[in-house]
Design an enzyme around this catalytic site. Structure first.
Site, short mmCIF file in Angstrom:
data_model
loop_
_atom_site.label_atom_id
_atom_site.label_comp_id
_atom_site.label_asym_id
_atom_site.label_seq_id
_atom_site.Cartn_x
_atom_site.Cartn_y
_atom_site.Cartn_z
N LYS A 99 0.70 -1.22 -0.02
CA LYS A 99 -0.06 -0.04 -0.11
C LYS A 99 1.05 1.22 -0.02
O LYS A 99 1.84 1.18 0.82
CB LYS A 99 -0.87 -0.04 1.19
CG LYS A 99 -1.85 1.17 1.27
CD LYS A 99 -2.70 0.94 2.49
CE LYS A 99 -3.95 2.11 2.58
NZ LYS A 99 -4.63 2.12 4.09
N SER A 111 -9.40 2.84 2.88
CA SER A 111 -8.23 3.56 2.02
C SER A 111 -7.46 2.27 1.45
O SER A 111 -6.64 2.83 0.19
CB SER A 111 -7.55 4.32 2.82
OG SER A 111 -6.71 3.66 3.90
N SER A 114 -9.90 0.64 7.39
CA SER A 114 -9.21 0.56 5.78
C SER A 114 -8.80 -0.79 5.45
O SER A 114 -8.45 -1.02 4.20
CB SER A 114 -8.19 1.60 5.74
OG SER A 114 -8.67 2.96 5.81
#
Length: 497
Positions: A74, A150, A174
């Site tokens: 990520k 996210s 997230s």
């Protein structure tokens, strides 16, 4: 590699093939690269590739439970020395990580091969992945819908079969929200279980935790075994689990569990019928497995917790913008970031130290209440999200809201907006679709999203399971049993897999 189908295997399955010398790591990496290059133009999950480094790594001998398995990181907090770490923002485009994060160091020790980085909303602030800098990531189940956020880029990458698992983190849902929207397994570990350093000792005041998004329970469990452990300067430390999480994932539960469930939003907002049904059906499944199940709401004040969460959220955004000034070497203005980010920063600058301290006290109060609750109930179940995945663009600020944000940004009226009650309005709008996940972040409990429901439109919806702090093993045991049932949604059903 004749007759070998990459997407038939999870991470441990691919690693087993490597150990048996039935496939070479470089073959796995090339297959992953091929899938990224083919699928990424459609879903926009990967925003930076590391192909040449991956090829070099794959051609060197690896060790660990995931030796030779390709994965993605990520693009926020999971730093790779020399690689960009933009956090979804144009403000960080020229920034390069100075060292590997501790998370990445431990990931490397597991034997993985890093092939790239995934898309995130700017500074990981919202539950959908549509940054201005990189554009929207799309859900492999339906390209018109969001994969959530996210960790939306990582979820879309795993759900489309680019890699068997990908790096993720969770400061308010997230990991669990994109797991829910993409039909994946997503576990947020106990606070202090996984590393956040070396640049930080705490992330989002302890609300955020690092882990992975996976297709299978065992991959998540095995990676948790690799990631857990003491960290230098870590503000929080969870005692090391003395067994193996991987073993827990395949160990049947001995006896009945006491399970509570709720389908009511903790902030009094609407819950979509499909999300309610997902929980109610799961309750029936658990009863059929022999567990005691009853409907009980968590003993916390959802409104106070939502406000306390946003107080931290505003303050962290303001601190990020201030830190950005040392990177850019100049004062940061509203032109450097997205309008919504700038507004959150203004609200953070108008938030006092007193407000932040009082908010953290609310977290501690809720943690005590939930620990007491878990003396009666082993597991607490809710919808992961209050609605199915939104359409791309649906959650973006309207034209009038964007105008207001830009106007406020130019003249800096954060304090006035707070007095006008804008915080409560933001709370309801931002959390109305995802009101269930923040509780575990604030209390530090482990929580997981399990793929147990498909909507009439064919979109996945997850069910959230929470346990007492330090009880990931219990969650993994239960997830392992559910994974063997007919109710588990197989992500390979989606059109892009």
């Amino acid at each position: 590699m004749k007759g070998f189908n990459y997407s038939d295997y999870d991470g441990l399955g691919l690693a087993e093939l490597v150990r048996k010398k039935e496939v070479q790591p470089i073959e796995l990496v090339e297959e992953s690269i091929k899938r990224i290059d083919t699928l990424n133009p459609k879903i926009n999950a990967v925003i930076n590739t590391m192909y040449e480094k991956a090829r070099v790594t794959a051609n060197n001998e690896q060790s660990g439970p995931f030796a030779g398995v390709p994965t993605l990181l990520k693009n926020i907090s999971q730093e790779v020395e020399g690689e960009p770490i933009t956090a979804g923002s144009k403000a960080f485009l020229s920034y390069r990580a100075k060292v590997d994060s501790e998370y990445v160091r431990r990931l490397r020790k597991s034997g993985v091969v890093l092939v790239g980085q995934t898309n995130v909303p700017e500074f990981a602030l919202v539950a959908y992945t549509e940054p201005v800098q990189y554009g929207p990531t799309r859900n492999p189940w339906n390209l018109n819908h969001t994969p959530g956020g996210s960790s939306g880029g990582s979820a879309a990458a795993v759900a489309s079969g680019m890699v068997p698992f990908a790096g993720a983190n969770d400061g308010g849902g997230s990991i669990r929200i994109p797991a829910s929207y993409c039909g994946l397994f997503g576990l947020k570990p106990t606070r202090g279980r996984t590393p956040v350093g070396p640049n930080l000792g705490r992330s989002w005041q302890g609300a955020s935790a690092e882990h992975v998004l996976t297709r299978t329970v065992r991959d998540s469990a095995a990676m948790l075994d690799q990631l857990q452990g003491h960290e230098k300067a870590g503000a929080f430390h969870t005692p090391k689990f003395e067994g193996r999480f991987l073993d827990a994932a395949s160990t049947p539960i001995n006896g009945k569990l006491r399970i509570a469930f709720s389908v009511s939003s903790p902030i009094g907002t609407e819950v979509h019928p499909e999300c309610r049904d997902a929980v109610l059906n799961s309750a029936k499944i658990l009863e059929s497995m022999g567990h005691d199940v009853e409907e009980v709401d968590a003993p916390v004040d959802g409104h106070k917790l939502a406000k306390s969460y946003l107080t931290m959220y505003f303050g962290e955004t303001a601190a990020t913008l201030t830190s950005l000034e040392s990177i850019l070497g100049r004062k940061v203005t509203y032109r450097d970031v997205e309008p919504s980010t700038w507004l959150l920063g203004l609200l953070g600058k108008a938030t006092s130290a007193e407000e932040l301290v009082l908010s953290i006290r609310e977290w501690d109060k809720a943690a005590h209440q939930m620990e007491t609750f878990h003396e009666t109930y082993d597991i607490y179940i809710t919808p992961t999200t209050a609605f199915p995945p939104a359409l791309i663009g649906e959650l973006q600020p309207t034209a009038s809201e964007q105008f207001l944000i830009r106007t406020v940004g130019r003249i800096g009226l954060g304090g006035l907006l707070k007095k006008a009650g804008i915080v409560d309005q933001i709370a309801r709008k931002n959390l109305a679709r995802t009101p269930f996940t923040q509780l575990a972040n604030l209390t530090g409990q482990p929580a997981m999203s399990v793929p147990l429901h498909l909507t009439e439109e064919g979109l996945p919806i997850g069910v959230q399971f929470m346990a007492a702090r330090g009880q990931e093993s219990l969650l993994l045991q239960l997830a392992g049993e559910l994974e063997q049932s007919d109710h588990w949604i197989d992500v390979r059903q989606n059109p892009l897999f």
